[in-house]
Design an enzyme around this catalytic site. Structure first.
Site, PDB file in Angstrom:
ATOM      1  N   HIS A  80       0.840  -1.201   0.000  1.00 18.05           N
ATOM      2  CA  HIS A  80       0.000   0.000   0.000  1.00 18.05           C
ATOM      3  C   HIS A  80       0.871   1.246   0.000  1.00 18.05           C
ATOM      4  O   HIS A  80       1.793   1.372   0.789  1.00 18.05           O
ATOM      5  CB  HIS A  80      -0.904   0.025   1.235  1.00 18.05           C
ATOM      6  CG  HIS A  80      -1.787   1.226   1.276  1.00 18.05           C
ATOM      7  ND1 HIS A  80      -2.979   1.294   0.585  1.00 18.05           N
ATOM      8  CD2 HIS A  80      -1.642   2.430   1.874  1.00 18.05           C
ATOM      9  CE1 HIS A  80      -3.529   2.474   0.770  1.00 18.05           C
ATOM     10  NE2 HIS A  80      -2.738   3.187   1.549  1.00 18.05           N
ATOM     11  N   ASP A 159     -15.455   3.088   7.101  1.00 17.49           N
ATOM     12  CA  ASP A 159     -14.416   4.016   6.628  1.00 17.49           C
ATOM     13  C   ASP A 159     -14.975   4.965   5.580  1.00 17.49           C
ATOM     14  O   ASP A 159     -14.629   6.149   5.553  1.00 17.49           O
ATOM     15  CB  ASP A 159     -13.212   3.254   6.053  1.00 17.49           C
ATOM     16  CG  ASP A 159     -12.164   4.223   5.505  1.00 17.49           C
ATOM     17  OD1 ASP A 159     -11.645   5.025   6.301  1.00 17.49           O
ATOM     18  OD2 ASP A 159     -11.902   4.209   4.290  1.00 17.49           O
ATOM     19  N   ARG A 166     -14.711  13.291   7.383  1.00 19.08           N
ATOM     20  CA  ARG A 166     -13.403  13.921   7.645  1.00 19.08           C
ATOM     21  C   ARG A 166     -13.054  14.898   6.540  1.00 19.08           C
ATOM     22  O   ARG A 166     -12.523  15.981   6.777  1.00 19.08           O
ATOM     23  CB  ARG A 166     -12.322  12.838   7.748  1.00 19.08           C
ATOM     24  CG  ARG A 166     -12.393  12.049   9.039  1.00 19.08           C
ATOM     25  CD  ARG A 166     -11.523  10.805   8.957  1.00 19.08           C
ATOM     26  NE  ARG A 166     -10.137  11.117   8.665  1.00 19.08           N
ATOM     27  CZ  ARG A 166      -9.293  10.301   8.024  1.00 19.08           C
ATOM     28  NH1 ARG A 166      -9.711   9.113   7.607  1.00 19.08           N
ATOM     29  NH2 ARG A 166      -8.060  10.653   7.805  1.00 19.08           N
ATOM     30  N   SER A 181      -7.980   4.257   9.006  1.00 21.16           N
ATOM     31  CA  SER A 181      -8.620   4.230   7.690  1.00 21.16           C
ATOM     32  C   SER A 181      -7.856   3.306   6.735  1.00 21.16           C
ATOM     33  O   SER A 181      -8.440   2.434   6.086  1.00 21.16           O
ATOM     34  CB  SER A 181      -8.668   5.663   7.149  1.00 21.16           C
ATOM     35  OG  SER A 181      -9.015   5.682   5.793  1.00 21.16           O
ATOM     36  N   LYS A 185      -8.809  -1.118   5.862  1.00 20.23           N
ATOM     37  CA  LYS A 185      -9.030  -1.639   4.504  1.00 20.23           C
ATOM     38  C   LYS A 185      -8.022  -2.749   4.187  1.00 20.23           C
ATOM     39  O   LYS A 185      -8.351  -3.731   3.527  1.00 20.23           O
ATOM     40  CB  LYS A 185      -8.932  -0.502   3.487  1.00 20.23           C
ATOM     41  CG  LYS A 185     -10.184   0.385   3.514  1.00 20.23           C
ATOM     42  CD  LYS A 185     -10.079   1.597   2.620  1.00 20.23           C
ATOM     43  CE  LYS A 185      -9.192   2.644   3.194  1.00 20.23           C
ATOM     44  NZ  LYS A 185      -9.317   3.983   2.685  1.00 20.23           N
TER      45      LYS A 185
HETATM   46  N1  URA Z   1      -5.817   7.092   2.609  1.00 18.72           N
HETATM   47  C1  URA Z   1      -6.884   6.515   3.213  1.00 18.72           C
HETATM   48  O1  URA Z   1      -7.365   5.489   2.747  1.00 18.72           O
HETATM   49  N2  URA Z   1      -7.366   7.065   4.327  1.00 18.72           N
HETATM   50  C2  URA Z   1      -6.852   8.189   4.894  1.00 18.72           C
HETATM   51  O2  URA Z   1      -7.324   8.634   5.901  1.00 18.72           O
HETATM   52  C3  URA Z   1      -5.753   8.789   4.247  1.00 18.72           C
HETATM   53  C4  URA Z   1      -5.251   8.203   3.100  1.00 18.72           C
END
Ligand code: URA
Length: 431
Positions: A80, A159, A166, A181, A185
């Site tokens: 990621h 999320d 947010r 967040s 995932k």
């Molecule tokens: N990427 C995400 O998936 N979430 C965040 O809060 C910031 C970057």
């Protein structure tokens, strides 16, 4: 909910039960947005303990489907990136790791703002589908070692809701909220191990090494705490990565790297990341680097990318002959305004420039022009002569090119100094 808001506002620590109740309410839509927003702001100011962050991450991960990758033999490793400009490494490292026997079943996002997303990049290949049914997705990973698909709507619904709030309440830049967040995932995506590429610099979420290090440590601890082997590389994102920014352009460049003729910095990062994934699957660093070098030299990794594209409905001839990609018709070269050394090429401004050209989205509804973007002939650290072309822009209209050219020149600083290029990998955590 008022009790939770007040507790957090006063710097208290939310219990596991309170967090579970909160995430359930967020997912079911039973808590009003204004109360969730107030709590997010309290978290923004008061932070969260490691334990709260791990609990929030786990509850968010469980708010939707948890992928089960147990039907895929071998170690499944996810990679990621926290988001960059010109970052096409996923297209390279998934196939490279697969050629070394490491499986990658990756769900990616679309680009938003100045950073691009893997889903948009791959969709520039004619026919390629990113919404692959679950069983077919798993089958492609079993057969080819890698599949890159879009995030399903049922992954981490909590999320989705929290991120949307947010975004409009000034609470994105909170380390525990970013960590929860991203990691929720990753955990829901089901991999055994996770390699994080945490970007640092003007084009990244984290502008300083200290912030990036804190975020990386938090995410590594959270992943390990949840039983997944997790490591991070902190890498430079002060200048765009590689030569191309834009969707089809980035796929073309990914192919170049897999052919062994990629731009040096980009190729070096891909090598590091792929080796990191192989290491997380159990190899030593030396073994991992040697395996990755072999996979690149033999052409096997490129063949795997072609097979994956074909399995997802795409036309592999575009990867075999990247000149087939139709780039946008209005093209303009940007020349260096003076002679000297490029001491700055601001990554974020380059990302915004690519967006202006049509390569990115300003809003979720924006339509992407897959053939739009920038080819940089020069990057930070290079010497230039006045009038020498430094970039080529691609868009639908001359007017877009002209506006973007101004932005690109604003991103550029040329001085009469010796070039200084810093390291690409700034730090390693857990690897
Ligand atoms: N990427 C995400 O998936 N979430 C965040 O809060 C910031 C970057």
């Amino acid at each position: 909910m008022v009790e939770l808001i007040v507790k957090k506002r006063q710097g208290g620590e939310l219990t596991r039960e309170e967090i579970a109740w909160l995430v359930r309410g967020v997912t079911q839509g039973s808590i009003p947005d204004y109360q969730i927003s107030a709590l997010l702001m309290a978290i923004y100011f008061q932070g969260m303990s490691r334990e709260e962050t791990v609990n929030l991450t786990m509850e968010m991960a469980r708010s939707g489907d948890m992928a089960d990758l147990s039907s895929i033999p071998g170690v499944k490793v996810d990679k990621h990136s926290t988001g960059g400009v010109g970052d096409k490494t996923t297209l390279v490292v998934g196939p490279l790791a697969a050629a070394c026997g490491v499986k990658t079943a990756k769900m990616s996002g679309r680009g938003l703002g100045h950073t691009g997303g893997t889903v948009d990049k791959l969709e520039s290949v004619p026919g390629l589908k990113m919404d692959v049914p679950r069983d077919r997705f798993l089958q492609i990973v079993r057969e080819h070692g890698v599949a890159l698909v879009g995030q399903s709507g049922s992954l981490c619904p909590a999320d989705k809701k929290l991120y949307a709030l947010r975004d409009v309440t000034g609470t994105v830049e909170s380390l525990p909220l970013i960590a929860a967040s991203i990691m929720s995932k990753k955990l829901a995506s089901g991999a055994d191990a996770i390699l994080l590429d945490v970007k640092v610099g003007s084009g990244a979420f984290m502008k300083t090494l200290e912030e990036a290090r804190d975020l990386a440590r938090l995410m590594v601890d959270t992943g390990n705490g949840a039983g997944r082997r997790t490591a991070a590389l902190l890498t430079d994102m002060d200048m765009p990565l590689g030569r191309n920014i834009g969707n089809a352009l980035e796929v073309m460049e990914a192919v170049e790297v897999l052919q062994g003729r990629g731009e040096a910095r980009l190729a070096a990062l891909c090598r590091e990341l792929a080796a990191g994934m192989v290491q997380l699957a159990g190899a030593s660093r030396e073994e991992a680097l040697a395996q990755v070098d072999r996979a690149l030299a033999s052409g096997e990794a490129l063949e795997i990318l072609c097979r994956m594209v074909e399995a997802q409905g795409g036309d592999r001839s575009y990867l075999e002959h990247p000149e087939k990609f139709a780039l946008s018709p209005a093209q303009m070269e940007v020349a260096a305004p003076q002679s000297g050394c490029i001491t700055r090429l601001d990554a974020q401004l380059c990302g915004l420039c690519a967006m202006e050209l049509g390569a990115g989205r300003e809003t979720k509804e924006s339509v992407i022009d897959y053939g739009a973007g920038i080819t940089l002939y020069k990057n930070k650290g290079d010497r230039v002569q006045a009038g020498e072309p430094i970039a080529r822009l691609y868009a639908q209209t001359e007017a877009q090119c002209a506006r973007a050219a101004k932005r690109l020149l604003a991103a550029l600083q040329i001085k009469n100094e010796e070039p200084q290029s810093g390291p690409l990998v700034l730090e390693r955590i857990g690897i």
